[in-house]
Design a protein around this motif. Structure first.
Motif, mmCIF file in Angstrom:
data_model
loop_
_atom_site.group_PDB
_atom_site.id
_atom_site.type_symbol
_atom_site.label_atom_id
_atom_site.label_comp_id
_atom_site.label_asym_id
_atom_site.label_seq_id
_atom_site.Cartn_x
_atom_site.Cartn_y
_atom_site.Cartn_z
ATOM 1 N N MET A 1 0.833 -1.199 0.000
ATOM 2 C CA MET A 1 0.000 0.000 0.000
ATOM 3 C C MET A 1 0.870 1.253 0.000
ATOM 4 N N ASN B 1 3.701 1.595 -1.341
ATOM 5 C CA ASN B 1 4.200 1.816 -2.694
ATOM 6 C C ASN B 1 3.179 2.506 -3.573
ATOM 7 N N ILE B 2 1.933 2.097 -3.376
ATOM 8 C CA ILE B 2 0.870 2.674 -4.203
ATOM 9 C C ILE B 2 0.742 4.165 -3.944
ATOM 10 N N THR C 1 3.437 5.942 -5.757
ATOM 11 C CA THR C 1 3.172 6.126 -7.183
ATOM 12 C C THR C 1 2.088 7.178 -7.382
ATOM 13 N N ARG D 1 -2.426 3.059 -17.003
ATOM 14 C CA ARG D 1 -3.099 2.782 -15.729
ATOM 15 C C ARG D 1 -4.568 2.466 -15.964
ATOM 16 N N GLN E 1 7.381 3.246 -12.949
ATOM 17 C CA GLN E 1 6.166 3.463 -12.148
ATOM 18 C C GLN E 1 5.139 2.380 -12.420
ATOM 19 N N ASP F 1 2.811 -4.121 -7.077
ATOM 20 C CA ASP F 1 1.949 -3.867 -5.919
ATOM 21 C C ASP F 1 0.605 -4.561 -6.080
ATOM 22 N N GLU G 1 -1.253 -7.325 -3.756
ATOM 23 C CA GLU G 1 -2.516 -7.007 -3.123
ATOM 24 C C GLU G 1 -3.661 -7.918 -3.575
#
Lengths: 302, 320
Positions: free
Chosen positions: A1, A3-4, A7, B161, B191, B198, B202
């Motif tokens: 989290m 890291n998110i 970003t 994204r 990025q 990530d 998750e």
């Protein structure tokens, strides 16, 4: 989290770099029409013509179907601004009322062309293969006949009337429209977002409605406009040879046909309906051209 | 203990060539017997030159391109055998991110519409859609205020994204990433790669990461498969592959990665010749015309992928 959120921070930096633009494509489109001179003027003229047609009962000086026997084939005068015809009907009133029949017929004809033509074109492009081949060969055969001959054949089957004329004109234009739609749809078919939709598992109808239609809408709009011009001419032509609107309905094509019999004695009878047809078709085509330039700047000035 | 999620066995895809009337029908073998195993929470990198069939492999797994033969076993079921309508159920669990985010998104749809498309396609009830949409936007680092914008209003990184958001809205098990960062700047690339890692943690995703960029693959993949002319020539754990490549082609590829240390003495293996046409591949080992170690066996016999010290390689040098 963690890291998110990191970003996210860097993303905010990016966001400020992206130019802020108004988000509504539709609003932009209206604005663009407004800023294009040709589109603005022709659209204004057409709206004016439509309004005159709608309010014809208020604007027309006389009953379009009432004969004035004391004024047969009178030239333009104070009483009858554009003159009268062979049985003494007021030409101006007939022209104004004629807008209704002429434009309604053309719109319904184009509506038929648009609906069925788009459907055939989309299906043909989307499914491809044998279905595409069969549909397009049928369209090719129909395209080999001039539209008006095709329309003639259809009226011959259905019988002469304005309603049948617009159906005939509508159906006769389908092959051309279907081909244009297919061409436009093929470019969309090979695009990445259609493949993406397939990978997601979207239904065929969803892909056609949400991925294809919005992207070929511009092209279709342009050609629909151009087809309205053709439809006006074709309906008028059918009426001219007596297969469309039947007298005493005021319709420009019929009026033109009536006028041709008196072309030497009463020039106004053929001239004014002719001018009316020409000016409306001209501005429709003008609008179509302007729209095409807006959607495809590459074809500018062609 | 990780469990096997997806198994690709002997995947073949050949495209017919436009042939003249009297000629024998010819085929391009775009994918030729690719075998892969993907475990839960794992990333497989597939690398190779342009035209080696790596994207075709990805598309075959999703049946965007129908494989000619081979098995794709997902959750114990071979999804190449089921009917197209049934395939929809599996699409929910296998999603894809495309290389060019501009091309893979409809320019006439808003971000919200693009990301909710999978939810509509798989009939997620309306009342849940907005919540999922919001969560997903947050996961990929997009803000709610951008929901009603169009793709062209975004930068390349943000667009990707959106592409990733669309792929994960259904919370799939596998995401096939087809060169997801190749069209991006290097700074944005990292990025996106971090974001992907990530998300993997998750949401417990498994990735098939297709790329021609070895550096990127080294960063993200756990296992790496190297493809050459439609064939998998080497498949190994990332560390093994990058420290000690076995196949001469892999060796050449790895020697071509730029090094950050200028003083490091490095032997560059420069491949001779061009990539042969996949329509007319060389006999025997397809790599032999460009291989420094080629011998007579290589010219006549195509090596098969075999286990060598716990990894797989298709080369006669290691087959005895």
């Amino acid at each position: 989290m963690a890291n998110i959120s990191k970003t996210l921070e860097s993303l905010e930096m990016q966001t400020t770099l992206v130019k802020k633009q108004p988000s509504s494509l539709k609003l932009n489109f209206l604005k663009e029409i407004g800023s294009n001179k040709r589109a603005r003027y022709s659209l204004f003229f057409l709206l004016l013509v439509i309004l005159i047609g709608v309010f014809a009962p208020l604007l027309a000086p006389h009953d379009p179907e009432k004969p004035y026997y004391e004024a047969l084939l009178h030239g333009p005068s104070k009483e009858h601004l554009l003159g009268t015809d062979s049985i003494g009907r007021d030409l101006l009133s007939r022209l104004l009322y004629g807008i209704r029949a002429t434009l309604t017929a053309a719109s319904i004809a184009v509506a038929i062309t648009f609906t069925i033509g788009t459907f055939i074109g989309l299906i043909s492009a989307y499914i491809g293969g044998i279905i595409d081949n069969i549909l397009m060969r049928i369209m090719d055969v129909l395209l080999a006949l001039p539209t008006i001959v095709l329309a003639l054949a259809i009226v011959a089957i259905l019988g002469p009337s304005l309603a049948n004329a617009m159906i005939a004109v509508g159906f006769a234009s389908i092959p051309g429209f279907a081909r244009i739609t297919r061409g436009a749809a093929l470019t969309i078919k090979s695009s990445g977002f259609v493949e993406a939709s397939r990978s997601i598992g979207s239904s065929h109808s969803w892909i056609l409605l949400r991925q294809f239609l919005p992207n070929i809408g511009g092209v279709l709009l342009v050609y629909t406009t151009l087809f309205i011009g053709v439809a006006i001419l074709d309906t008028a032509a059918l009426s001219f040879i007596g297969l469309g609107a039947q007298p005493p309905t005021p319709e420009w094509g019929t009026m033109l046909a009536e006028g041709k019999n008196y072309i030497y004695q009463a020039w106004w009878l053929a001239t004014f309906p002719g001018l009316a047809i020409t000016s409306v078709v001209f501005s429709v085509n003008f609008l179509g051209d302007a729209l095409r330039d807006m959607f495809d700047p590459k074809s500018m000035g062609r | 203990m990780t469990s096997k999620l997806l198994e690709v066995k002997g995947l073949h895809k050949s495209f017919p060539l436009k042939n003249s009337l009297f000629q024998q029908k010819r085929f391009v073998h775009a994918v030729n017997g690719v075998t892969l195993e993907l475990n839960e929470g794992e990333t497989i990198g597939i690398v190779g030159e342009s035209g080696c069939g790596k994207s075709t492999t990805g598309r075959c797994i999703l049946r965007l391109i129908e494989p000619t033969s081979g098995e794709i076993i997902f959750q114990g079921k071979d999804i190449t055998k089921i009917r197209k309508q049934e395939m929809k159920r599996f699409r929910r669990d296998i999603q894809m991110v495309f290389q060019n985010p501009m091309d893979s998104m409809n320019p006439k749809l808003t971000v919200a519409e693009i990301i909710t498309e999978p939810l509509i396609a798989h009939s997620i009830p309306k009342e849940h859609r907005y919540r999922i949409l919001k969560e997903t936007m947050e996961l990929v680092g997009l803000s709610e205020s951008q929901l009603n914008r169009y793709p062209h209003e975004f930068s390349g990184g943000q667009r990707q994204r959106i592409g990733i958001a669309r792929a994960i809205t259904l919370r799939p098990k596998i995401v096939i990433l087809d060169e997801p960062v190749s069209a991006l700047d290097v700074s944005v690339q990292s990025q996106i790669l971090n974001l992907l890692q990530d998300l993997q943690e998750e949401l417990g995703l498994s990735y098939i990461f297709i790329s021609h960029d070895l550096g990127v693959v080294e960063h993200i993949a756990h296992k790496v498969g190297v493809m050459y002319l439609g064939e998998l020539v080497e498949f190994a754990d990332k560390d093994q592959l990058f420290t000690e490549p076995l196949h001469p082609y892999t060796k050449a590829l790895i020697s071509a990665i730029p090094k950050s240390d200028p003083d490091e003495v490095k032997e560059r293996i420069i491949l001779q010749g061009e990539l042969p046409s996949p329509a007319n591949p060389p006999a025997g080992c397809k790599f032999h015309p460009r291989c420094a170690h080629a011998n007579e066996t290589c010219m006549s016999l195509n090596p098969i992928l075999t286990d060598v010290n716990g990894r797989k390689v298709a080369c006669h040098l290691y087959q005895e």
